[in-house]
Design a protein around this motif. Structure first.
Motif, PDB file in Angstrom:
ATOM      1  N   GLY A  47       0.790  -1.225   0.000  1.00  0.00           N
ATOM      2  CA  GLY A  47       0.000   0.000   0.000  1.00  0.00           C
ATOM      3  C   GLY A  47       0.819   1.270   0.000  1.00  0.00           C
ATOM      4  O   GLY A  47       0.314   2.312   0.420  1.00  0.00           O
ATOM      5  N   LEU A  64      -2.232   3.384  -0.266  1.00  0.00           N
ATOM      6  CA  LEU A  64      -3.521   2.709  -0.229  1.00  0.00           C
ATOM      7  C   LEU A  64      -3.774   2.247   1.194  1.00  0.00           C
ATOM      8  O   LEU A  64      -2.930   1.571   1.790  1.00  0.00           O
ATOM      9  CB  LEU A  64      -3.523   1.498  -1.175  1.00  0.00           C
ATOM     10  CG  LEU A  64      -4.765   0.606  -1.132  1.00  0.00           C
ATOM     11  CD1 LEU A  64      -5.992   1.365  -1.653  1.00  0.00           C
ATOM     12  CD2 LEU A  64      -4.529  -0.664  -1.942  1.00  0.00           C
ATOM     13  N   TYR A  66      -7.024   0.845   4.108  1.00  0.00           N
ATOM     14  CA  TYR A  66      -8.307   0.148   4.182  1.00  0.00           C
ATOM     15  C   TYR A  66      -8.886   0.291   5.576  1.00  0.00           C
ATOM     16  O   TYR A  66      -8.141   0.283   6.568  1.00  0.00           O
ATOM     17  CB  TYR A  66      -8.113  -1.338   3.843  1.00  0.00           C
ATOM     18  CG  TYR A  66      -9.391  -2.128   3.787  1.00  0.00           C
ATOM     19  CD1 TYR A  66     -10.307  -1.926   2.759  1.00  0.00           C
ATOM     20  CD2 TYR A  66      -9.684  -3.079   4.752  1.00  0.00           C
ATOM     21  CE1 TYR A  66     -11.483  -2.651   2.699  1.00  0.00           C
ATOM     22  CE2 TYR A  66     -10.859  -3.812   4.692  1.00  0.00           C
ATOM     23  CZ  TYR A  66     -11.759  -3.594   3.671  1.00  0.00           C
ATOM     24  OH  TYR A  66     -12.918  -4.308   3.616  1.00  0.00           O
ATOM     25  N   ASN A  73     -11.774   1.615   0.986  1.00  0.00           N
ATOM     26  CA  ASN A  73     -10.360   1.869   0.722  1.00  0.00           C
ATOM     27  C   ASN A  73     -10.181   3.369   0.588  1.00  0.00           C
ATOM     28  O   ASN A  73     -11.134   4.089   0.275  1.00  0.00           O
ATOM     29  CB  ASN A  73      -9.909   1.189  -0.568  1.00  0.00           C
ATOM     30  CG  ASN A  73      -9.566  -0.261  -0.372  1.00  0.00           C
ATOM     31  OD1 ASN A  73      -9.655  -0.797   0.715  1.00  0.00           O
ATOM     32  ND2 ASN A  73      -9.181  -0.917  -1.443  1.00  0.00           N
ATOM     33  N   THR A  95     -12.173   0.182  -8.215  1.00  0.00           N
ATOM     34  CA  THR A  95     -12.577  -1.143  -7.742  1.00  0.00           C
ATOM     35  C   THR A  95     -12.916  -2.005  -8.957  1.00  0.00           C
ATOM     36  O   THR A  95     -13.401  -1.502  -9.974  1.00  0.00           O
ATOM     37  CB  THR A  95     -13.803  -1.075  -6.800  1.00  0.00           C
ATOM     38  OG1 THR A  95     -14.910  -0.508  -7.504  1.00  0.00           O
ATOM     39  CG2 THR A  95     -13.498  -0.251  -5.561  1.00  0.00           C
ATOM     40  N   LYS A 116     -11.924   7.899  -1.592  1.00  0.00           N
ATOM     41  CA  LYS A 116     -12.458   6.709  -0.907  1.00  0.00           C
ATOM     42  C   LYS A 116     -13.516   6.019  -1.754  1.00  0.00           C
ATOM     43  O   LYS A 116     -14.343   6.674  -2.380  1.00  0.00           O
ATOM     44  CB  LYS A 116     -13.067   7.114   0.437  1.00  0.00           C
ATOM     45  CG  LYS A 116     -12.067   7.713   1.402  1.00  0.00           C
ATOM     46  CD  LYS A 116     -12.717   8.148   2.699  1.00  0.00           C
ATOM     47  CE  LYS A 116     -11.701   8.801   3.623  1.00  0.00           C
ATOM     48  NZ  LYS A 116     -12.307   9.246   4.889  1.00  0.00           N
ATOM     49  N   TYR A 126      -4.642   1.396  -7.704  1.00  0.00           N
ATOM     50  CA  TYR A 126      -4.484   2.786  -7.261  1.00  0.00           C
ATOM     51  C   TYR A 126      -3.283   3.417  -7.944  1.00  0.00           C
ATOM     52  O   TYR A 126      -2.369   2.727  -8.383  1.00  0.00           O
ATOM     53  CB  TYR A 126      -4.366   2.863  -5.738  1.00  0.00           C
ATOM     54  CG  TYR A 126      -3.111   2.243  -5.152  1.00  0.00           C
ATOM     55  CD1 TYR A 126      -2.066   3.049  -4.726  1.00  0.00           C
ATOM     56  CD2 TYR A 126      -2.971   0.860  -5.021  1.00  0.00           C
ATOM     57  CE1 TYR A 126      -0.918   2.490  -4.179  1.00  0.00           C
ATOM     58  CE2 TYR A 126      -1.836   0.299  -4.480  1.00  0.00           C
ATOM     59  CZ  TYR A 126      -0.809   1.116  -4.060  1.00  0.00           C
ATOM     60  OH  TYR A 126       0.341   0.567  -3.523  1.00  0.00           O
ATOM     61  N   ASN A 149      -5.102  -6.478  -3.349  1.00  0.00           N
ATOM     62  CA  ASN A 149      -5.743  -6.179  -2.079  1.00  0.00           C
ATOM     63  C   ASN A 149      -7.223  -6.545  -2.138  1.00  0.00           C
ATOM     64  O   ASN A 149      -8.093  -5.754  -1.785  1.00  0.00           O
ATOM     65  CB  ASN A 149      -5.542  -4.722  -1.683  1.00  0.00           C
ATOM     66  CG  ASN A 149      -4.069  -4.405  -1.547  1.00  0.00           C
ATOM     67  OD1 ASN A 149      -3.456  -3.931  -2.505  1.00  0.00           O
ATOM     68  ND2 ASN A 149      -3.487  -4.715  -0.404  1.00  0.00           N
TER      69      ASN A 149
END
Length: 151
Positions: A47, A64, A66, A73, A95, A116, A126, A149
């Protein structure tokens, strides 16, 4: 004794000047991915990626995170170069299923985001970009544009 006191005062003044010389870096250091994304968000494995030019100059990092409680995320791109100066900065999150994306991109002094998206039971990609104004036209990019992820 007087010379010694003068040296101490001069040294203290120079030290204070050095600390105050670039307050933008002190302000930027106050921004962490967790503080930008908010309570409950934690960095994920894989991340953190450098945002760098093709020649290898690093201008910052894209993160990144979560939130296990909410299933969201969060992505932020935090500058380490050109700090305190408004430059183009972006943070992007996508996503896989359902396919959604969100982006924050404009001139910022310290960071872009938070971006988000709800991603419980979904994979994400990302990305971040930092492009300085004028004096160095080379954009820096980084992140992960493959799915990961998941979950």
């Amino acid at each position: 004794m007087l010379k010694s006191t003068k040296r101490i005062i001069i040294a203290a003044t120079l030290s204070a000047g050095a600390v105050m010389a670039n307050p933008a870096h002190a302000v930027a250091a106050a921004y962490t991915p967790e503080s930008v994304c908010g309570a409950g968000f934690a960095r994920v494995s894989d991340g953190s990626r450098p945002v760098k030019t093709s020649s290898g100059r690093v201008y910052g990092r894209v993160y990144l995170l979560y939130n296990r409680t909410t299933g969201y995320n969060c992505v932020t791109t935090i500058k380490s170069s050109f700090v305190g100066t408004g430059t183009y900065v972006s943070a992007w999150l996508e996503t896989k299923a359902p396919r959604k994306s969100a982006k924050d991109a404009k001139s910022y002094r310290y960071y872009a985001g938070p971006v988000k998206l709800y991603a419980k039971d979904s994979c994400v990609a990302y990305w971040g970009v930092i492009k300085p104004n004028g004096h160095d036209p080379q954009a820096a990019t980084g992140g992960r544009n493959t799915w990961g992820n998941c979950g």
